[in-house]
Design a protein around this motif. Sequence first.
Motif, PDB file in Angstrom:
ATOM      1  N   ILE A   1      -6.817  -7.250   4.231  1.00  0.00           N
ATOM      2  CA  ILE A   1      -5.537  -6.657   4.636  1.00  0.00           C
ATOM      3  C   ILE A   1      -4.815  -6.094   3.422  1.00  0.00           C
ATOM      4  O   ILE A   1      -4.260  -4.988   3.473  1.00  0.00           O
ATOM      5  N   ALA A   2      -4.822  -6.830   2.314  1.00  0.00           N
ATOM      6  CA  ALA A   2      -4.149  -6.362   1.099  1.00  0.00           C
ATOM      7  C   ALA A   2      -4.792  -5.088   0.566  1.00  0.00           C
ATOM      8  O   ALA A   2      -4.097  -4.152   0.145  1.00  0.00           O
ATOM      9  N   VAL A   3      -6.117  -5.001   0.580  1.00  0.00           N
ATOM     10  CA  VAL A   3      -6.814  -3.792   0.110  1.00  0.00           C
ATOM     11  C   VAL A   3      -6.489  -2.614   1.020  1.00  0.00           C
ATOM     12  O   VAL A   3      -6.202  -1.503   0.544  1.00  0.00           O
TER      13      VAL A   3
ATOM     14  N   ALA B   1      -3.831  -2.177   2.856  1.00  0.00           N
ATOM     15  CA  ALA B   1      -2.434  -1.779   2.645  1.00  0.00           C
ATOM     16  C   ALA B   1      -2.279  -0.985   1.356  1.00  0.00           C
ATOM     17  O   ALA B   1      -1.538   0.012   1.309  1.00  0.00           O
ATOM     18  N   ALA B   2      -2.987  -1.391   0.301  1.00  0.00           N
ATOM     19  CA  ALA B   2      -2.905  -0.667  -0.969  1.00  0.00           C
ATOM     20  C   ALA B   2      -3.481   0.735  -0.838  1.00  0.00           C
ATOM     21  O   ALA B   2      -2.910   1.715  -1.363  1.00  0.00           O
ATOM     22  N   VAL B   3      -4.576   0.889  -0.132  1.00  0.00           N
ATOM     23  CA  VAL B   3      -5.180   2.213   0.074  1.00  0.00           C
ATOM     24  C   VAL B   3      -4.246   3.090   0.892  1.00  0.00           C
ATOM     25  O   VAL B   3      -4.039   4.275   0.574  1.00  0.00           O
ATOM     26  N   ALA B   4      -3.654   2.544   1.939  1.00  0.00           N
ATOM     27  CA  ALA B   4      -2.729   3.316   2.776  1.00  0.00           C
ATOM     28  C   ALA B   4      -1.503   3.743   1.976  1.00  0.00           C
ATOM     29  O   ALA B   4      -1.012   4.881   2.130  1.00  0.00           O
ATOM     30  N   ARG B   5      -0.998   2.857   1.121  1.00  0.00           N
ATOM     31  CA  ARG B   5       0.155   3.182   0.293  1.00  0.00           C
ATOM     32  C   ARG B   5      -0.174   4.323  -0.675  1.00  0.00           C
ATOM     33  O   ARG B   5       0.621   5.233  -0.880  1.00  0.00           O
ATOM     34  N   ARG B   6      -1.360   4.295  -1.286  1.00  0.00           N
ATOM     35  CA  ARG B   6      -1.769   5.353  -2.228  1.00  0.00           C
ATOM     36  C   ARG B   6      -1.959   6.685  -1.514  1.00  0.00           C
ATOM     37  O   ARG B   6      -1.606   7.725  -2.031  1.00  0.00           O
ATOM     38  N   ARG B   7      -2.526   6.647  -0.307  1.00  0.00           N
ATOM     39  CA  ARG B   7      -2.698   7.880   0.459  1.00  0.00           C
ATOM     40  C   ARG B   7      -1.349   8.483   0.817  1.00  0.00           C
ATOM     41  O   ARG B   7      -1.140   9.700   0.746  1.00  0.00           O
TER      42      ARG B   7
END
Length: 178
Positions: A163-165, A167-173
């Motif tokens: 979930i953390a990974v 969320a981090a990918v979605a935030r960067r996108r």
Amino acid sequence: MFKKTVAALAVAGLLVLGGAGAASADYPAGVPGTVSDTTPTVGQSVTVTFTELGDLQTVFFSVTPSTGATLASIVVASSGGSSVEKPVTNGSASATFTAQTAGTYVVSVSDGETTIGSVTLNVAAAGSGSGGTGGSGQLPATGGEVPGAIIWLGVGAIGLGGIAVAAAVARRRAAGNR
């Protein structure tokens, strides 16, 4: 985000590890114990089993003297030592005993506080002709089980990491699309 992750980990850990309650036991003071081979030799693994353990969920095996002998377990990780925790299944529990030196050993079982049974093993020197497969080149059997709480804790940690990974990918996108 970090505070939420830490809070979620803490709640998950408390649910998994805090869910276990103390077991109340109704068992006789001297539970019977058996040994897979009554004439072990140095290096030979024998299984020590205690029965009539009542409604206990786990028991602790210990050996005295602790030098020159091990009790094997794969509970959490392979370990050798003078004490191991084992689950009780259908009123009985077993541990594997191996002596590195000849002598007399007492394998005891307890509920964590009180010794409730014991067996005495007289271990002969390797090659003395009294049973066993000492020096056969085989690895000793360890037996035991991995506790369910440890498995679920690992599954939960992997899930939270995923979930953390994500969320981090979605935030960067989202930051890259601005």
